[in-house]
Design a protein around this motif. Structure first.
Motif: not given
Length: 252
Positions: A80, A104, A106, A204, A206
């Motif tokens: 991430c 989040r 993808q 991911e 965020h």
């Protein structure tokens, strides 16, 4: 099974023979006559059969659940990339209004994460005419002969240089993204932090929004020229140009 000579039922009724022919007066209720008594054994047997059925059903369901759980693939954690955005004019101009700060997202490993003004090309859209059509891109990759995943950042802007910590990137220059760094261009400050994972097919992102300048809050080295008194100049929109704009290298 009982004979006809069996006493009557507790409620005073007479037992009934299952073979009426044998109960004629001439036979005087022969000893071989058989009757059916209403006992609890038949009811108990029915209850036991029902309980056995329920138990078998429960065992079957438990076995199916355990088998299904055992056959499921092991859940992998994804790498991430946390990115915290700051701009001194965000409250007035809302240049981050198209970014998703809620959850989040993808991104497939074979896709580039692009940041810029053109919403048709860039998934991470910055609503600012001073931002290039594609400002920069991020490519997810795995190091050679290693299980470590990294990001490569490339400057896609012809008019604005990109700073990654102390590294200056010109147009089409690229470098590995450190596990924690500050990305700067124009008045934009982005704190990037990589959280390691195992998934190979995707990563991911965020996104977070900072209300204060990142360079003043972070423990990372500042990119601003430091005055003699050691006090950082304010990045308040009310004071006109920010320190980034008067950087002698004009890199931010």
């Amino acid at each position: 099974m009982q004979h006809c000579t069996t006493p009557g039922f507790p409620d005073g009724s007479e037992p009934q023979c299952v073979q009426p022919a044998c109960c004629s007066p001439a036979l005087g209720r022969a000893a071989t006559c058989q009757i059916r008594l209403p006992t609890a054994s038949s009811h108990l047997a029915s209850v036991l059969r029902g309980a056995q059925h329920l138990w078998a059903t429960a065992l079957c369901r438990t076995h199916f659940t355990m088998t299904s759980f055992e056959e499921d693939e092991t859940e992998e954690t994804a790498t991430c990339l946390h990115m915290t955005f700051y701009h001194p004019c965000q409250q007035d101009k809302m240049m981050f209004r198209c970014l998703n700060f809620c959850k989040r997202e993808q991104v497939r490993a074979d896709e580039m994460a692009k940041f810029g003004r053109d919403s048709n090309v860039c998934h991470y859209n910055l609503v600012d005419t001073r931002v290039s059509r594609i400002q920069f891109s991020l490519q997810f990759y795995r190091k050679l002969n290693s299980s470590e995943f990294c990001f490569e950042i490339k400057n896609m802007s012809k008019k604005t240089k990109l700073m990654v910590d102390q590294t200056e990137l010109g147009y089409l220059n690229k470098t590995d993204l450190p596990w924690k760094c500050i990305i700067c261009f124009g008045d934009y400050q982005i704190l990037a932090e990589i959280q390691e994972g195992e998934a190979m097919d995707y990563f991911e992102t965020h996104l977070h929004l900072a209300k204060v300048p990142i360079l003043q809050e972070s423990c990372l080295p500042s990119l601003h020229p430091i005055p003699e008194k050691g006090i950082f100049p304010s990045l308040s929109p009310s004071q006109g140009k920010s320190p980034i704009e008067i950087d002698e290298n004009e890199s931010c």
